[in-house]
Design a protein around this motif. Structure first.
Motif, PDB file in Angstrom:
ATOM      1  N   ARG A   1       4.247  -3.967   0.968  1.00 57.51           N
ATOM      2  CA  ARG A   1       3.110  -3.843   1.878  1.00 57.51           C
ATOM      3  C   ARG A   1       3.599  -3.796   3.337  1.00 57.51           C
ATOM      4  O   ARG A   1       3.117  -2.991   4.140  1.00 57.51           O
TER       5      ARG A   1
ATOM      6  N   PHE B   1       3.228  -0.710   5.970  1.00 58.95           N
ATOM      7  CA  PHE B   1       2.662  -0.871   7.312  1.00 58.95           C
ATOM      8  C   PHE B   1       3.618  -0.297   8.359  1.00 58.95           C
ATOM      9  O   PHE B   1       3.214   0.467   9.249  1.00 58.95           O
TER      10      PHE B   1
ATOM     11  N   ALA C   1      -2.165  -0.361   3.735  1.00 57.33           N
ATOM     12  CA  ALA C   1      -1.217  -0.918   4.707  1.00 57.33           C
ATOM     13  C   ALA C   1      -0.637   0.181   5.606  1.00 57.33           C
ATOM     14  O   ALA C   1      -0.511   0.004   6.823  1.00 57.33           O
TER      15      ALA C   1
END
Lengths: 157, 157, 157, 157
Positions: free
Chosen positions: C22, C26, C50
């Motif tokens: 995750r 991001f 994300a």
């Protein structure tokens, strides 16, 4: 004749037809089978179900191109259900897989299939359905099937 | 306002419209932009091109949902081309991605998109196009855009 | 630079990634935005969410190609949700609409998108994902984005 | 047994297989027919063609789900070609329409179909193909068909 060489007649129409439309659909299915053609439809209820049942009772062969993911969605008169998982976008495939199309009754789903029939250059016959330029309007199931089979040519190989 | 919260108006119509239809499409595109809505179309020529150009000249934003595999197929006024590789089956997606739809001129492809608009419960406005039950027929680009935006609600989150 | 001329980087991956994946997603999203590219993804949760959030926090632009019929399904960091109504068949469109693809973590859905990336001749970069011949495996989000942008060419018109 | 109640085994694989893979495909097709199951495939050349031919020579039944618009694209051993016009996105439908899947040889198209098989929860058997977690690898056509038919349940109605 081999299955793949047979003419395919699409039968399209609403899922909640009036009684006469249902009878027309049944008779159209019967005659498609009697003439040795394959019936293609959306595989569900109403006109699709009545036409498929007519075809099976007359010893015919039926293909149902389904909107959902599951073959179990097909009505019990479908020999070959085909799942697409595409929802209403599968209407395009019903027309694409037919040599000619008979529209009976029907709402907007039927209208989309009439439009696709015309887009793909298929002959489209109407029996108590949308009055659309280019659709050959007929008065009876017999006329509908006669028109559908006239000048329809199946696969040659 | 965030882009995703803006209303999306689909503009559908033929790839070879007459001059008046093309002018209507351009004006519809302009007004969609002026009202702050996003224009969605099939991304190609004719009505699609004229409407996209109108929207861009008025500072708007355009999405083109293409039949082919290549983003390069989009007309030059499309901000976000989306390739589908689905051929005419993509007509379903044009309607699905619009909050309301304005049909201008057009042939069977347009008819299929009108049908999908109705299937998906979108408001469909007609300007010199198919006369279909449920389609709100108007006389001018201004009326078309006013009707399209009336009661249209975008994403709330 | 015009939106349509920007490079599009697809970010694919599971809807239930571990914490590191995750974070990678991001960071990949952030860097895609910082480099001026558009992020394309499936529009839903996990890696898609994300990466979209990373891109938006860095001022970028995001497209989410959704399996369902409703634009509301998109996560809140998607600028342009595109509904397909095709279910998992939309995985093909995620790859088709990307110039290069970064796969992070993921299960079989991700595997199908890796495969489509290769089918469509897109560069596919892997970060903690399936080990598939032809996929360029990297160790960090930075390497992933560098690889994705190297030799990627957007629309020229 | 009615056609719609028969188990459907998908056979997937490359369009340019080596000789052994082609022989395996032919034998797999034969055995599917001998066991009374229906063969589903992509309808084109290579593994698809060899398996279809094997099935037909053994008196079986074959469905070919095609990428293009034309039924004529199907190899001559396909009983029921289904046109989709979706290009490679049709790979999803090949898996969706199979109760179990046998992958032989193959490149990225096959990989996408393996992935879809797993997405849709179908049993996937590999014979000289991609080594993917969850795929049951076997050594012979006989083992492949035995595995495919074990625990496969067709439509019950």
């Amino acid at each position: 004749m081999e299955l793949r060489k047979k003419i395919r007649i699409g039968v399209i129409g609403g899922s909640s037809p009036d009684k006469e439309s249902r009878q027309h659909a049944f008779r159209v299915g019967q005659m498609i089978a009697e003439k040795g053609a394959i019936l293609v439809c959306g595989g569900l209820s109403g006109v699709m179900e009545a036409a498929s049942r007519g075809a099976k009772e007359a010893g015919g062969f039926t293909i149902g191109i389904l909107p959902g993911n599951s073959l179990d969605d097909a009505n019990i008169s479908i020999d070959i259900p085909v799942a697409t998982g595409m929802g209403y976008s599968r209407n395009s495939l019903v027309a694409m897989n037919s040599d000619a199309i008979i529209a009976i009754n029907g709402q907007y789903g039927t209208l989309s299939e009439i439009a696709y029939g015309c887009i793909y250059g298929k002959k489209v016959i109407g029996l108590g359905t949308w009055d659309i330029k280019g659709v050959i309007q007929v008065k009876s199931p017999e006329q509908a099937v006669d028109e559908a089979l006239k000048d329809s040519f199946p696969l040659t190989s």
